[in-house]
Design a protein around this motif. Structure first.
Motif, PDB file in Angstrom:
ATOM      1  N   ARG A   6      27.847  64.471  41.348  1.00 51.43           N
ATOM      2  CA  ARG A   6      29.326  64.079  40.977  1.00 51.43           C
ATOM      3  C   ARG A   6      29.970  65.229  39.907  1.00 51.43           C
ATOM      4  O   ARG A   6      31.130  65.738  40.327  1.00 51.43           O
ATOM      5  N   ASP A  13      22.694  61.161  40.925  1.00 45.88           N
ATOM      6  CA  ASP A  13      23.984  60.904  41.285  1.00 45.88           C
ATOM      7  C   ASP A  13      24.887  61.572  40.267  1.00 45.88           C
ATOM      8  O   ASP A  13      26.173  62.086  40.500  1.00 45.88           O
ATOM      9  N   TYR A  70      30.586  66.520  44.296  1.00 47.50           N
ATOM     10  CA  TYR A  70      30.241  65.600  45.400  1.00 47.50           C
ATOM     11  C   TYR A  70      30.504  64.338  45.164  1.00 47.50           C
ATOM     12  O   TYR A  70      30.414  63.712  44.262  1.00 47.50           O
ATOM     13  N   GLU A  71      30.511  63.789  46.382  1.00 47.70           N
ATOM     14  CA  GLU A  71      30.892  62.302  46.419  1.00 47.70           C
ATOM     15  C   GLU A  71      30.333  61.715  47.552  1.00 47.70           C
ATOM     16  O   GLU A  71      30.296  62.259  48.676  1.00 47.70           O
ATOM     17  N   PRO A  72      29.816  60.393  47.632  1.00 49.74           N
ATOM     18  CA  PRO A  72      28.964  59.991  48.699  1.00 49.74           C
ATOM     19  C   PRO A  72      30.070  59.589  49.848  1.00 49.74           C
ATOM     20  O   PRO A  72      31.298  59.167  49.533  1.00 49.74           O
ATOM     21  N   TRP A 104      26.280  63.104  51.002  1.00 53.25           N
ATOM     22  CA  TRP A 104      27.569  63.456  50.064  1.00 53.25           C
ATOM     23  C   TRP A 104      28.104  64.679  50.598  1.00 53.25           C
ATOM     24  O   TRP A 104      27.552  65.651  51.406  1.00 53.25           O
TER      25      TRP A 104
END
Length: 193
Positions: free
Chosen positions: A157, A153, A161-163, A189
């Motif tokens: 990030r 994660d 990228y973000e979920p 993501w």
């Protein structure tokens, strides 16, 4: 010496067996626990010879040690349409960064960045506005989860990228410790290119 190759079109067919074996080896480990076979892999991977698709491959000499695949989102699995239903982004605006696989001895050398850079460049070349991928979700108390497992994660990030809340696809495969295939949730993501 580590080298990287960008493969498209029929060049992908030349490396299908190497890529299939690599995927079976790496995805056997946590968190995928995939009990794969070469014939299924070859069939699945032939989709990456289509226009717009790319394979970013890493080699140590002539040995493929890692690879990442990508394709226009609308050319990929039907389950993605369901996951993105109701989202403002259109599938033809998204480049899908599919799988990344890398042998353990080669991790921590920056190849993850090479894989994302190559796929994101392909997305930009196709005029895509977004880049997206999905990651399998496993329970934190799963009996096969390694005690020293670190999710990626933070790496994702740092790449921007973000979920996407509520954007989850489901796919089935046979786990190494299971008699049959079962559905697994995969969290999407995304980032703007």
């Amino acid at each position: 010496m580590i080298s990287n190759r960008i493969l498209t079109g029929d060049a992908v067919l030349d490396v299908l067996d190497d890529l299939a074996r690599l995927r079976i080896t790496v995805f056997r480990d946590w968190p995928y626990l995939y009990d794969g076979d070469i014939e299924h892999e070859r069939e699945y991977l032939t989709a990456y010879r289509h226009p717009g698709a790319v394979v970013v491959a890493a080699y140590d000499g002539e040995l493929m040690i890692g690879a990442a695949t990508g394709a226009p989102m609308e050319d990929h699995a039907e389950g993605f349409r369901t996951a993105f239903a109701g989202r403002p982004e259109q599938l033809d605006e998204i480049f899908y960064c599919a799988e990344s696989v890398l042998l353990p001895d080669y991790r921590g050398r920056g190849l993850g960045h090479v894989f994302f850079d190559g796929r994101e460049a392909q997305g930009r070349a196709l005029g895509r506005r977004y880049s997206a991928f999905c990651s399998v979700q496993r329970p934190t108390d799963h009996p096969l989860r390694p005690a020293d497992y670190r999710p990626l994660d933070d790496f994702w990030r740092k790449r921007g990228y973000e979920p996407l809340s509520g954007v989850v696809a489901e796919f089935d495969w046979k786990d190494i410790d299971a008699p049959d295939s079962t559905k697994k949730p995969l969290q999407f993501w995304m980032k703007t290119l």
